[in-house]
Scaffold this motif. Structure first.
Motif, mmCIF file in Angstrom:
data_model
loop_
_atom_site.group_PDB
_atom_site.id
_atom_site.type_symbol
_atom_site.label_atom_id
_atom_site.label_comp_id
_atom_site.label_asym_id
_atom_site.label_seq_id
_atom_site.Cartn_x
_atom_site.Cartn_y
_atom_site.Cartn_z
ATOM 1 N N GLY A 168 0.849 -1.190 0.000
ATOM 2 C CA GLY A 168 0.000 0.000 0.000
ATOM 3 C C GLY A 168 0.883 1.238 0.000
ATOM 4 N N SER A 169 0.484 2.264 -0.735
ATOM 5 C CA SER A 169 1.262 3.509 -0.808
ATOM 6 C C SER A 169 0.441 4.658 -0.248
ATOM 7 N N TYR A 170 1.053 5.405 0.668
ATOM 8 C CA TYR A 170 0.366 6.463 1.403
ATOM 9 C C TYR A 170 1.190 7.745 1.406
ATOM 10 N N ALA A 171 0.505 8.871 1.426
ATOM 11 C CA ALA A 171 1.149 10.176 1.583
ATOM 12 C C ALA A 171 0.628 10.808 2.859
ATOM 13 N N GLY A 172 1.531 11.371 3.647
ATOM 14 C CA GLY A 172 1.151 12.022 4.898
ATOM 15 C C GLY A 172 1.058 13.525 4.754
ATOM 16 N N VAL A 173 -0.036 14.095 5.271
ATOM 17 C CA VAL A 173 -0.226 15.551 5.319
ATOM 18 C C VAL A 173 -0.861 15.919 6.651
ATOM 19 N N ASN A 174 -0.770 17.180 6.994
ATOM 20 C CA ASN A 174 -1.445 17.675 8.182
ATOM 21 C C ASN A 174 -2.949 17.595 7.955
ATOM 22 N N THR A 175 -3.676 17.169 8.959
ATOM 23 C CA THR A 175 -5.119 16.957 8.856
ATOM 24 C C THR A 175 -5.857 18.177 8.310
ATOM 25 N N GLN A 176 -5.429 19.373 8.672
ATOM 26 C CA GLN A 176 -6.140 20.576 8.217
ATOM 27 C C GLN A 176 -5.999 20.797 6.711
ATOM 28 N N HIS A 177 -5.078 20.067 6.057
ATOM 29 C CA HIS A 177 -4.880 20.213 4.612
ATOM 30 C C HIS A 177 -5.463 19.049 3.811
ATOM 31 N N PHE A 178 -6.290 18.238 4.467
ATOM 32 C CA PHE A 178 -6.975 17.130 3.800
ATOM 33 C C PHE A 178 -8.451 17.286 4.069
ATOM 34 N N SER A 179 -9.243 17.409 3.011
ATOM 35 C CA SER A 179 -10.679 17.580 3.232
ATOM 36 C C SER A 179 -11.485 16.711 2.270
ATOM 37 N N LEU A 180 -12.596 16.234 2.790
ATOM 38 C CA LEU A 180 -13.521 15.446 1.979
ATOM 39 C C LEU A 180 -14.484 16.397 1.288
ATOM 40 N N LYS A 181 -14.695 16.203 -0.017
ATOM 41 C CA LYS A 181 -15.600 17.048 -0.798
ATOM 42 C C LYS A 181 -16.993 16.450 -0.879
ATOM 43 N N SER A 182 -17.147 15.253 -0.399
ATOM 44 C CA SER A 182 -18.396 14.541 -0.638
ATOM 45 C C SER A 182 -19.061 14.151 0.677
ATOM 46 N N ASN A 183 -20.124 13.421 0.547
ATOM 47 C CA ASN A 183 -20.939 13.006 1.676
ATOM 48 C C ASN A 183 -20.160 12.112 2.636
ATOM 49 N N LYS A 184 -19.934 12.591 3.852
ATOM 50 C CA LYS A 184 -19.200 11.809 4.847
ATOM 51 C C LYS A 184 -19.975 10.569 5.274
ATOM 52 N N ASP A 185 -21.276 10.515 4.982
ATOM 53 C CA ASP A 185 -22.069 9.326 5.311
ATOM 54 C C ASP A 185 -21.642 8.121 4.482
#
Length: 141
Positions: free
Chosen positions: A46-63
């Motif tokens: 698996g490949s992952y990139a780390g960022v500060n939480t405040q710079h990652f946002s969901l644009k869609s329905n969190k449900d």
């Protein structure tokens, strides 16, 4: 890449129910060869990139998001519709999020410095997978 030259990047799950925006270059990219990541992704790693939480946002329905506590310190966030692994939160680092870079849209790059990319848990890699690059390799994280 520095913050000034970085332009927002975006990604999504397979069905499009979950979409996200990243507004900061990744401080780290890890290719994880542990058995859990291999099974969760159905892939050799698996490949992952780390960022500060405040710079990652969901644009869609969190449900549409589901959480799987894969260990006492790790919550993995998935799309309920297609099962895509979107990101994980490592509880000892609540200020960071690690998103799956394979979900980035075409021509999107996590913006990390090449020296901040590595392979982890290589001692757990699949027995038939030969790692042929020069990235730093670690038996643990």
């Amino acid at each position: 890449m520095n913050q000034k030259s970085f332009q927002n990047i975006n990604g999504r799950c397979q069905c499009g129910s979950i979409q996200f925006i990243v507004s900061q270059p990744a401080f780290l990219v890890e290719h994880c060869h542990c058995s859990m990541c291999r099974r969760l992704h159905g892939a050799l790693y698996g490949s992952y990139a780390g960022v500060n939480t405040q710079h990652f946002s969901l644009k869609s329905n969190k449900d549409s998001l589901s959480i799987y506590a894969s260990s006492k310190d790790l919550d993995r966030h998935f799309c309920k519709m297609c099962g895509c692994h979107i990101f994980f939160k490592y509880k000892p680092e609540p200020e960071n999020v690690y998103y799956c870079i394979a979900l980035l849209n075409k021509n999107c790059h996590p913006g990390h410095n090449p020296e901040d990319e590595k392979r982890i848990f290589v001692g757990s890699k699949s027995c038939f997978h030969e790692i042929e690059d020069n990235l730093p390799k670690f038996d643990e994280r």
